[in-house]
Design an enzyme around this catalytic site. Structure first.
Site, PDB file in Angstrom:
ATOM      1  N   LYS A 139       0.866  -1.212  -0.035  1.00  0.00           N
ATOM      2  CA  LYS A 139       0.026   0.094  -0.153  1.00  0.00           C
ATOM      3  C   LYS A 139       0.916   1.196   0.139  1.00  0.00           C
ATOM      4  CE  LYS A 139      -4.427  -1.806   1.933  1.00  0.00           C
ATOM      5  NZ  LYS A 139      -5.308  -1.527   2.778  1.00  0.00           N
ATOM      6  N   GLY A 145       0.722   0.326  10.073  1.00  0.00           N
ATOM      7  CA  GLY A 145       0.823   0.218   8.381  1.00  0.00           C
ATOM      8  C   GLY A 145      -0.046   1.022   7.523  1.00  0.00           C
ATOM      9  N   GLY A 146      -0.100   0.724   6.374  1.00  0.00           N
ATOM     10  CA  GLY A 146      -0.987   1.422   5.504  1.00  0.00           C
ATOM     11  C   GLY A 146      -2.491   1.520   5.939  1.00  0.00           C
TER      12      GLY A 146
END
Length: 272
Positions: A70, A131-132
């Site tokens: 991502k 994270g994304g």
């Protein structure tokens, strides 16, 4: 699918470290139901630049992007929509004659779910992950007015960066975190993973929660969701997120928005 594939059929795809069947079943069900000349296929890759180059060169209409791609795909694209740029995370690529535009429909899905579940913005949250997808969830909550929260992440640099972006605190683990909205945005509880049987938050934290949200979609009934249900807590599952974000991707790819009844049928088919 009942119709045949021709040279004019548009291909859409997904890129994921662990490809699943939900997107393939969801999109192809809608293509068939709406008589659209599209087909959808899931892929993984060990060569992301080559994969993105293939999307561009082969005229692949759209690509869903999942962990761990991502953020890594961003430098390979031509234009980043405002929502994706703000959270530095992409989950959707649309190809217009070789020009690759990036979007984040995870953000849209989370914002809609929080609104649908009528979660008060005064609620103190704890979000595990950095994270994304964690960025999409945290920024959607921030933009919905949630001001009190903690980002729990072992990676201090990523955790602090996300916490600072949203005005939240950071903690390296869940041990001393107290919150009424618990959100797991890590692979903990993911089917087939090393932490498939683990809980992202403790039983005591779930007991104190007003709502438990687990973004893991495979399975939708993660250990955390099962525990929350057993304690009578309202939940938001990864299956709800994946269906809503997939609808927005479908619209970006095709320009067609299915009605709610057809979306429900597609989600049931995909999750079956």
């Amino acid at each position: 699918m009942s119709k045949s594939i021709s040279r004019d059929t548009k291909l859409c795809m997904s890129l994921s470290g662990r490809p699943g069947n939900f997107g393939t079943r969801f999109h192809n069900f809608l293509y068939d139901a709406l008589d659209l000349d599209y087909v959808y296929k899931a892929f993984t890759t060990k060569d992301l630049p080559a994969a993105i180059g293939g999307i561009r060169a082969l005229g692949i209409r759209g690509c869903a992007v999942s962990m761990p791609f991502k953020e890594a795909c961003i430098p390979l694209l031509d234009e980043i929509a405002t929502s994706a740029a703000a959270i530095e995370s992409v989950n959707t690529i649309v190809n217009d004659d070789g020009f690759l535009r990036a979007y984040n429909t995870d953000y849209i899905a989370v914002a809609k779910l929080i609104e649908q579940h009528r979660v008060s913005s005064d609620t103190v949250l704890a979000l595990r992950g950095s994270g994304g997808m964690a960025k999409a969830v945290a920024c959607a909550l921030r933009d919905a007015g949630f001001r009190q929260g903690t980002i729990v992440a072992r990676n201090e640099a990523a955790g602090r960066k996300l916490a600072n972006m949203c005005g939240y605190a950071w903690a390296p683990d869940t041990q001393n975190v107290q919150a009424h909205l618990l959100i797991n945005v890590t692979p903990i509880g993911m089917e087939g993973g090393p932490d498939a049987e683990r809980l992202a938050f403790s039983s005591e934290q779930v007991e104190q929660a007003m709502l438990v949200f687990d973004v893991v979609a495979l399975p939708a009934e993660t250990p955390l969701i099962k525990l929350a249900r057993s304690k009578g807590k309202p939940v938001i599952t990864g299956a709800e997120v994946i269906a809503l974000q997939a609808v927005e991707q479908f619209v970006l790819y095709t320009g067609v928005r299915p009605d709610d009844e057809l979306i429900a049928r597609a989600a049931a088919h995909a999750g079956g």
